[in-house]
Design a protein around this motif. Structure first.
Motif, PDB file in Angstrom:
ATOM      1  N   PHE A   8       0.833  -1.214   0.000  1.00 51.29           N
ATOM      2  CA  PHE A   8       0.000   0.000   0.000  1.00 51.29           C
ATOM      3  C   PHE A   8       0.867   1.264   0.000  1.00 51.29           C
ATOM      4  O   PHE A   8       0.529   2.254  -0.642  1.00 51.29           O
ATOM      5  N   LEU A   9       1.961   1.220   0.730  1.00 51.04           N
ATOM      6  CA  LEU A   9       2.842   2.390   0.758  1.00 51.04           C
ATOM      7  C   LEU A   9       3.508   2.591  -0.603  1.00 51.04           C
ATOM      8  O   LEU A   9       3.552   3.707  -1.115  1.00 51.04           O
ATOM      9  N   LEU A  62       2.494   1.781  -3.486  1.00 46.55           N
ATOM     10  CA  LEU A  62       1.521   2.213  -4.503  1.00 46.55           C
ATOM     11  C   LEU A  62       1.205   3.714  -4.416  1.00 46.55           C
ATOM     12  O   LEU A  62       0.792   4.313  -5.415  1.00 46.55           O
ATOM     13  N   GLN A  63       1.383   4.308  -3.253  1.00 44.46           N
ATOM     14  CA  GLN A  63       1.114   5.753  -3.162  1.00 44.46           C
ATOM     15  C   GLN A  63       1.938   6.536  -4.192  1.00 44.46           C
ATOM     16  O   GLN A  63       1.555   7.608  -4.641  1.00 44.46           O
ATOM     17  N   VAL A  64       3.099   5.990  -4.507  1.00 48.73           N
ATOM     18  CA  VAL A  64       4.030   6.701  -5.396  1.00 48.73           C
ATOM     19  C   VAL A  64       3.532   6.718  -6.845  1.00 48.73           C
ATOM     20  O   VAL A  64       3.960   7.537  -7.655  1.00 48.73           O
ATOM     21  N   LEU A  65       2.637   5.811  -7.161  1.00 50.21           N
ATOM     22  CA  LEU A  65       2.065   5.780  -8.515  1.00 50.21           C
ATOM     23  C   LEU A  65       1.443   7.132  -8.888  1.00 50.21           C
ATOM     24  O   LEU A  65       1.344   7.477 -10.068  1.00 50.21           O
ATOM     25  N   ASP A  66       1.045   7.879  -7.883  1.00 54.39           N
ATOM     26  CA  ASP A  66       0.433   9.198  -8.125  1.00 54.39           C
ATOM     27  C   ASP A  66       1.427  10.190  -8.715  1.00 54.39           C
ATOM     28  O   ASP A  66       1.020  11.224  -9.258  1.00 54.39           O
ATOM     29  N   ARG A  67       2.706   9.938  -8.541  1.00 56.43           N
ATOM     30  CA  ARG A  67       3.706  10.882  -9.035  1.00 56.43           C
ATOM     31  C   ARG A  67       4.200  10.539 -10.442  1.00 56.43           C
ATOM     32  O   ARG A  67       5.065  11.231 -10.969  1.00 56.43           O
ATOM     33  N   ILE A  68       3.683   9.459 -11.012  1.00 63.28           N
ATOM     34  CA  ILE A  68       4.132   9.077 -12.352  1.00 63.28           C
ATOM     35  C   ILE A  68       3.158   9.669 -13.370  1.00 63.28           C
ATOM     36  O   ILE A  68       2.029   9.202 -13.508  1.00 63.28           O
ATOM     37  N   SER A  74      -1.907  11.503 -13.784  1.00 68.51           N
ATOM     38  CA  SER A  74      -1.001  10.458 -13.294  1.00 68.51           C
ATOM     39  C   SER A  74      -1.516   9.084 -13.713  1.00 68.51           C
ATOM     40  O   SER A  74      -2.673   8.932 -14.114  1.00 68.51           O
ATOM     41  N   THR A 107      -2.192   6.742 -11.702  1.00 62.62           N
ATOM     42  CA  THR A 107      -3.292   6.420 -10.783  1.00 62.62           C
ATOM     43  C   THR A 107      -4.613   6.987 -11.286  1.00 62.62           C
ATOM     44  O   THR A 107      -5.652   6.313 -11.226  1.00 62.62           O
ATOM     45  N   LEU A 113       4.896   1.354 -11.837  1.00 62.80           N
ATOM     46  CA  LEU A 113       5.611   1.816 -10.647  1.00 62.80           C
ATOM     47  C   LEU A 113       7.102   1.519 -10.741  1.00 62.80           C
ATOM     48  O   LEU A 113       7.929   2.297 -10.287  1.00 62.80           O
ATOM     49  N   ARG A 114       7.434   0.368 -11.285  1.00 60.02           N
ATOM     50  CA  ARG A 114       8.842  -0.035 -11.310  1.00 60.02           C
ATOM     51  C   ARG A 114       9.437  -0.048 -12.710  1.00 60.02           C
ATOM     52  O   ARG A 114      10.647  -0.004 -12.875  1.00 60.02           O
TER      53      ARG A 114
END
Lengths: 188, 188, 188, 188, 188, 188
Positions: free
Chosen positions: E11-12, E14-20, E35, E37, E74-75
């Protein structure tokens, strides 16, 4: 967050007003839109300039009305225009008055009286500020349109954005702006 | 771009002031920093509030000084503080006065006299605005530091940011702010 | 902030150049505009490519000129073009030279000589860099216009943006760019 | 989008490199992070400065290597480091070489040879550029950390970010940077 | 970064997906683009709505396919479309499957089976999600175009953006959207 | 703006949800904060994952509740938490229900029933979504704090952010998150 207790609290909380973007622009795709603070400064500047041309106006009080007219958005938010349709009649006005009282608690009651005068909109001073509130909106729309930023055409079609307060220099500016942009004021 | 010819020109050009970020924050890594317009609004609000506590002050004129104090940055830019070392003595002041005259050309000469009074800094009103100009700077620094945004420590070490104008409510606010942030005013 | 003392100081300070947006775009409403660093890279790349086509040019030195041509903006700021009208003749050039000397203090004097050569603009190498400085400006204007971003039409009307240095591949690129955008170079 | 046909195509496409943020910073929460163009400029500047201190180095060629080292990201993207684990060995290098050939098609084959030399990393010039590529990374990390921007601690723990190329001025800068930031280079 | 070990890790991360940001918009000059997301949410919402109109569809599974369809970015990053030409056939798909397995390691194997089903695109559910992936792309293009943001015309010319899956409500929406925007679907 | 008439209207209007930043982060200085759409996606993903671990839960309906839970913010705005104190009891809920009905007018009444179920919060499904709404809030707070972005400490002190719904996997995640961040859940 309750009522501010000191002037320092007030001044610090108000800094945050800079981060509240004007929702009308946000929702229509303007990139990096005006903040509430920026809007407020422009309204105030216009009131100051135009006030000199209006005999009988208390210019200093008009400036003060402009200064407080949007502060409550710090705690109530800059609600999108559509929100007005979903809240009970008068709820937004009451909320803003209550929020303002807490934000400006350390200030003499003068601030709240000014805010009430603005909301009522009966005096010449309040009418001038309210007209400049819309005039500044349309000036910014014109600027954003010249920049190719946002889908803003509907602003030109909404009679609410072109109040007819019978204040000649304001009426003239609305007319000049529409002419320069090749637009026509909507029938009110 | 020459002198503005109509009030409409003035009001439209001023909208762009919102896009000029304050360079001191930009260069120290603050994300989405305050604009010149936002700074100006806060200075003005503080002058209005504090003015009421200063017997003998012409509050309306102090507000006007605040209103015009940074407009010239529209055409001269918000130069970083370091720029001052590389330009001839007085060049920046002269440039700002010249720019202001052209930006506000359609306004009565009053605007230019206000700007000159601000630059000279001799009257109580001008001293109040100049002090609030720095007080607002340090308030924003405090806010940005609480947000973890930017490398701003050096602002607390610069005596120029803590003018000592002998205006009690301003002196008190500087002291209160430093205390709240666990800082000490630098020796002037 | 005084003269840098070590290479590490220089390299660290220069990182901040990325946060200085080019003022001409900021003031015309381009969202998220090019930084000074980005501008510099493109000028440099173009100089490198075009340099190969110019017999008699010292390509390595031309690249070096491009490398230093805008560094001083770190401390002087990227002044809007209008600022030039309000400062005394030559003040900006002198300020930039002084700032560059302090920024690049740990570097051999070569950097300052390069900067002086660029400012004078007499050698073929300096003329190429100056021409590419404008060519890159107009390339970016074309890109921003294709993106619908900003009110940039006036750039196409300003002869200063279309220098006529008599360097054939540069002249050709200006002509090709104008043709592709359906524009005409202004008469110089 | 296929191979560029003219220099004008090349120069226009490259403008877009400014919009590609460096993924390592994006994924770790840096606000408004460096673009690929900005990274490239700094690497190039450092190579130019340090090249002078390296006897036997072909400084002009080193600068050229820096100029082309990251261009392919225009079409391949700035893949996050993790991506390397999921693609077949060598796939990224091959993709970048193919992309570069198409981006720079109108340029003499020299550009592609330079890129190949950089990828191989065998010459002193290529080793210098590769070392500066990481040195610039860590300089920016240091700057972002001083600004309180992003979760970047892991960069200091990754030996890949501290190459040991045996180039004394670069080694010294890595050591100085770590010392200034109170960090220790990870064991390689 | 290896396989996630706990749900909290998942869950943590995945939060970063918002910045892509979605690369297709970035590279065409859209300011502040969607983004990954945000894209994913819209696809999911459309699948949920349209699923109800499709007899025989397993709506819950279609929603699940939408939920996982882009997580691997994400990756692996949101590679620009051009990247596909430079990587070996199938490399991107394989990389995404491998990345997904590590991101979602603590989840039952169901997630990976769903992702495989999506990639294969054989079932009605997968075909619906794939069609909505493109439909949402074109909806956003239409919105950005109405906002004057970005150079997006080429999207309307690419048949890949208008899949013909024979799913009537989706086909209808593509037709309605093109009609509303005054466009014609490209021949496939 | 009245009721949407077609699915195409719904899907287009919803794209704008991406531009509504979550006000709690905006007001506390987070740079480039999460949008309402992004928040919604994460809540939905968590509900999907956790739903599998909850015997007796209707997982598909829980996912649907998550899908509609915040849509009304499109027209009502994402009001700051403080706003709740200034509006009459229940006004916000009523406004959101009315707005949702108009946004989703072309959808079967199911959407509105789901929204009502979410607002009432009585069923296990609604309680799960409400708990995940807060869990996601605190996950993002943890991420922003690791990035050094914003003044968010007060979120950890507010018991409302740590609902105690007696749903074991959710309770566990709140405990794990607090432990990892070195925080303690506030007494409720």
């Amino acid at each position: 967050m309750r009522s501010n207790e000191s002037l320092l609290d007030v001044f610090l909380e108000l800094q945050v007003l800079d981060r509240i973007p004007r929702s009308g622009y946000v929702l229509r795709g303007v990139a990096d839109p005006e903040s509430v603070t920026e809007h407020s400064w422009h309204v105030l500047f216009m009131v100051w300039v135009l006030g000199e041309r209006l005999p009988g106006l208390d210019r200093a009080r008009a400036v003060e009305l402009a200064l407080v007219h949007d502060l409550a958005e710090l705690r109530v938010g800059d609600l999108p225009r559509t929100a007005g349709r979903y809240f009970p009649e008068g709820a937004k006005k009451a909320a803003e008055a209550a929020a303002l009282a807490e934000i400006l608690a350390p200030l003499p009651e003068r601030a709240q009286r000014l805010h009430a005068e603005y909301q009522e909109g009966a005096t010449l001073e309040a009418r001038l500020v309210k007209a400049c509130d819309k005039l500044q909106l349309m000036l910014k729309v014109a600027v954003y349109e010249s920049w190719g930023s946002g889908a803003l055409a509907e602003f030109w079609d909404n009679p609410d954005n072109f109040p007819a307060p019978g204040i000649p220099p304001v009426d003239q500016l609305f007319a000049d702006l529409a002419a320069r942009c090749g637009k026509r004021r909507p029938p009110s």
